[in-house]
Design a protein around this motif. Structure first.
Motif, mmCIF file in Angstrom:
data_model
loop_
_atom_site.group_PDB
_atom_site.id
_atom_site.type_symbol
_atom_site.label_atom_id
_atom_site.label_comp_id
_atom_site.label_asym_id
_atom_site.label_seq_id
_atom_site.Cartn_x
_atom_site.Cartn_y
_atom_site.Cartn_z
ATOM 1 N N UNK A 144 0.782 -0.990 -0.203
ATOM 2 C CA UNK A 144 0.147 -0.131 0.081
ATOM 3 C C UNK A 144 0.735 1.284 0.010
ATOM 4 N N UNK A 145 0.440 2.194 -0.705
ATOM 5 C CA UNK A 145 1.423 3.532 -0.766
ATOM 6 C C UNK A 145 1.762 4.184 0.514
ATOM 7 N N UNK A 146 2.925 4.425 0.576
ATOM 8 C CA UNK A 146 3.529 5.043 1.877
ATOM 9 C C UNK A 146 4.353 6.270 1.438
ATOM 10 N N UNK A 147 3.983 7.243 2.052
ATOM 11 C CA UNK A 147 4.436 8.835 1.850
ATOM 12 C C UNK A 147 5.970 8.763 1.982
ATOM 13 N N UNK A 148 6.637 8.379 2.465
ATOM 14 C CA UNK A 148 8.087 8.413 2.763
ATOM 15 C C UNK A 148 8.801 7.115 2.143
ATOM 16 N N UNK A 149 8.317 6.305 1.165
ATOM 17 C CA UNK A 149 8.941 5.258 0.522
ATOM 18 C C UNK A 149 8.616 5.324 -0.924
ATOM 19 N N UNK A 150 9.667 5.631 -1.975
ATOM 20 C CA UNK A 150 9.578 5.614 -3.251
ATOM 21 C C UNK A 150 10.043 4.498 -3.976
ATOM 22 N N UNK A 151 9.501 3.848 -4.925
ATOM 23 C CA UNK A 151 10.050 2.873 -5.372
ATOM 24 C C UNK A 151 10.746 2.911 -6.726
ATOM 25 N N UNK A 204 8.330 13.613 -5.302
ATOM 26 C CA UNK A 204 8.338 12.084 -5.656
ATOM 27 C C UNK A 204 7.455 11.178 -4.659
ATOM 28 N N UNK A 205 6.956 11.753 -3.463
ATOM 29 C CA UNK A 205 6.118 11.076 -2.662
ATOM 30 C C UNK A 205 4.646 11.109 -3.482
ATOM 31 N N UNK A 206 4.166 12.392 -4.025
ATOM 32 C CA UNK A 206 3.024 12.364 -4.561
ATOM 33 C C UNK A 206 2.974 11.468 -5.784
ATOM 34 N N UNK A 207 4.059 11.618 -6.511
ATOM 35 C CA UNK A 207 3.858 10.524 -7.820
ATOM 36 C C UNK A 207 3.916 9.165 -7.534
ATOM 37 N N UNK A 208 4.830 8.947 -6.357
ATOM 38 C CA UNK A 208 4.748 7.445 -6.093
ATOM 39 C C UNK A 208 3.452 7.161 -5.332
ATOM 40 N N UNK A 209 2.862 7.906 -4.550
ATOM 41 C CA UNK A 209 1.515 7.118 -3.881
ATOM 42 C C UNK A 209 0.539 7.490 -5.254
ATOM 43 N N UNK A 257 4.908 1.113 -18.044
ATOM 44 C CA UNK A 257 4.191 0.815 -16.900
ATOM 45 C C UNK A 257 4.461 2.150 -15.941
ATOM 46 N N UNK A 258 4.766 3.210 -16.676
ATOM 47 C CA UNK A 258 4.882 4.565 -15.631
ATOM 48 C C UNK A 258 5.589 5.515 -16.485
ATOM 49 N N UNK A 259 5.758 6.656 -15.788
ATOM 50 C CA UNK A 259 6.546 7.868 -16.277
ATOM 51 C C UNK A 259 7.751 7.693 -15.276
ATOM 52 N N UNK A 260 8.737 8.655 -15.766
ATOM 53 C CA UNK A 260 9.802 9.240 -14.778
ATOM 54 C C UNK A 260 9.736 10.646 -14.804
ATOM 55 N N UNK A 261 10.399 11.232 -13.461
ATOM 56 C CA UNK A 261 10.240 12.687 -13.368
ATOM 57 C C UNK A 261 11.473 13.297 -13.947
ATOM 58 N N UNK A 262 11.294 14.324 -14.545
ATOM 59 C CA UNK A 262 12.647 14.982 -15.081
ATOM 60 C C UNK A 262 12.284 16.690 -15.018
ATOM 61 N N UNK A 263 13.558 17.418 -15.043
ATOM 62 C CA UNK A 263 13.696 18.944 -15.043
ATOM 63 C C UNK A 263 13.992 19.302 -16.343
ATOM 64 N N UNK A 264 13.895 20.712 -16.469
ATOM 65 C CA UNK A 264 14.691 21.623 -17.491
ATOM 66 C C UNK A 264 13.665 22.641 -17.692
ATOM 67 N N UNK A 265 14.397 23.842 -18.424
ATOM 68 C CA UNK A 265 13.820 24.872 -19.016
ATOM 69 C C UNK A 265 14.182 25.192 -20.285
#
Length: 386
Positions: free
Chosen positions: A59-66, A251-256, A274-282
């Protein structure tokens, strides 16, 4: 020519993305198929503390990221304060996204030939897309203002013998580890000032504002800029978006939400997605009306013929957008361009938002198929499956 449909020229571009410190480098990476994904740098969040590959099965946990892989710009996120008249001491307390937006705006202007080639600055505007996620500067500020007192409050309850002086010492030590607390720091944390800082630095007097449309922020910023140019509000517009929010809470939000890939691999439009990945940029572009750009002898990277946007209206869930709503945006863009997607040679490349969760991938394919089918019905031809 109808002013409402006047083509818009891209005459300058600046960028900072994973593996690319400029727009030219980004394009080379695209052509080369370069993979800029890597593991999260320890300075963002500590994998030893948060990462647990088995968390996806629970079950989703706020402080555990897979998932711990994404796109990061650490070694490329450079900023020269002297170039923009900013005191070096003020930089540490400012949000990185404001500084990188300013840098890429300067790069876009330089790419267009420099300040001397800009039109009347009273007729130049700025539109920046920026998400409302918690950013590093705001996180530090919140820790200083609120968390430091929460920590000492809990310690006072659990260890009443510490005394007021010792607790005050603990709070000071906590705050010192967050970095300097300058009087000018708060102004660098206001999210809506990303566009205003650019306008102020380059003395631009056209419309300047920041908007948030989630993943569509950059496209909506460009559409707003196109409308401003066609409507006569401005003679040039800087438009783009900035996202440098890799705080652990994001990361917590997107993991949950189970939006991140448990295999830590992004596969847009693939059956194995099976899902996305977070990235950054301008990314930032400088826009002018095509007729003005040609008259000035500007180098033209590309031409925007049309833009369109829409909302989905009522759907089963805010996380399950309707295909019809997305199709509506595409159709409005074609109509704004005055083009028929069914015409021979009308479509050379389709670039789509491919977030990679299975449902989103299916919706993206259905959106493309629906647009093709509707265009074919209007032309009386059969849609191609290629």
């Amino acid at each position: 020519m109808n002013a409402d449909r006047e083509p818009i020229a891209i005459v300058g571009a600046g960028a900072v993305f994973p593996g690319a410190g400029s727009a030219a480098e980004l394009w080379r990476n695209v052509l080369a198929g370069f993979d800029a994904i890597s593991e999260v740098p320890p300075g963002r969040w500590d994998p030893a503390l948060y990462y647990d590959p088995d968390a996806y099965a629970r079950a989703p946990e706020s402080d555990r990221f897979y998932c711990r892989r994404g796109g990061f710009v650490d070694e490329l996120a450079t900023f020269d304060p002297a170039r923009f008249g900013i005191l070096p001491a003020a930089v540490r307390g400012m949000e990185p996204d404001q500084l990188l937006a300013l840098r890429t705006a300067g790069d876009a202007i330089a790419d267009a030939g420099g300040d001397e080639r800009l039109p009347d600055r009273s007729r130049i505007g700025v539109v920046i897309g920026r998400g409302g996620y918690i950013t590093p500067g705001v996180a530090r500020y919140d820790q200083r203002v609120r968390t430091s007192h929460q920590v000492t409050g809990i310690l006072a309850e659990l260890m009443p013998d510490l005394g007021r002086e010792r607790l005050a010492e603990i709070r000071r030590a906590f705050c010192e580890r967050l970095g300097p607390d300058g009087a000018d720091a708060p102004i660098g944390l206001v999210p809506s000032l990303a566009a205003s800082r650019i306008a102020g630095t380059f003395d631009l007097h056209g419309p300047a504002y920041t908007l948030d449309a989630a993943c569509a922020s950059s496209l909506l910023a460009v559409e707003h800029a196109v409308r401003a140019l066609r409507g006569g509000q401005a003679d040039a517009m800087l438009a783009g978006a900035v996202h440098h929010a890799h705080h652990a809470t994001l990361w917590s939000v997107f993991s949950q939400l189970r939006a991140l890939s448990p295999s830590e691999t992004i596969r847009p439009f693939d059956r194995a997605a099976d899902g996305t990945l977070l990235a950054e940029g301008t990314g930032m572009i400088l826009l002018k009306r095509l007729s003005d750009a040609e008259r000035a002898g500007d180098r033209i990277h590309a031409v925007i013929l049309g833009a369109g946007s829409s909302s989905d209206g009522r759907a089963a869930s805010i996380m399950s957008p309707l295909v019809d709503g997305q199709v509506l945006a595409v159709e409005r863009a074609w109509r704004d361009a005055g083009l028929d997607p069914a015409a021979p040679g009308a479509v050379g490349l389709v670039e789509a938002h491919g977030p990679a969760p299975r449902r989103a991938t299916r919706r993206s394919w259905r959106r493309c198929a629906a647009c093709s089918a509707r265009a074919a019905r209007r032309s009386g031809s059969a849609p191609s499956s290629r």
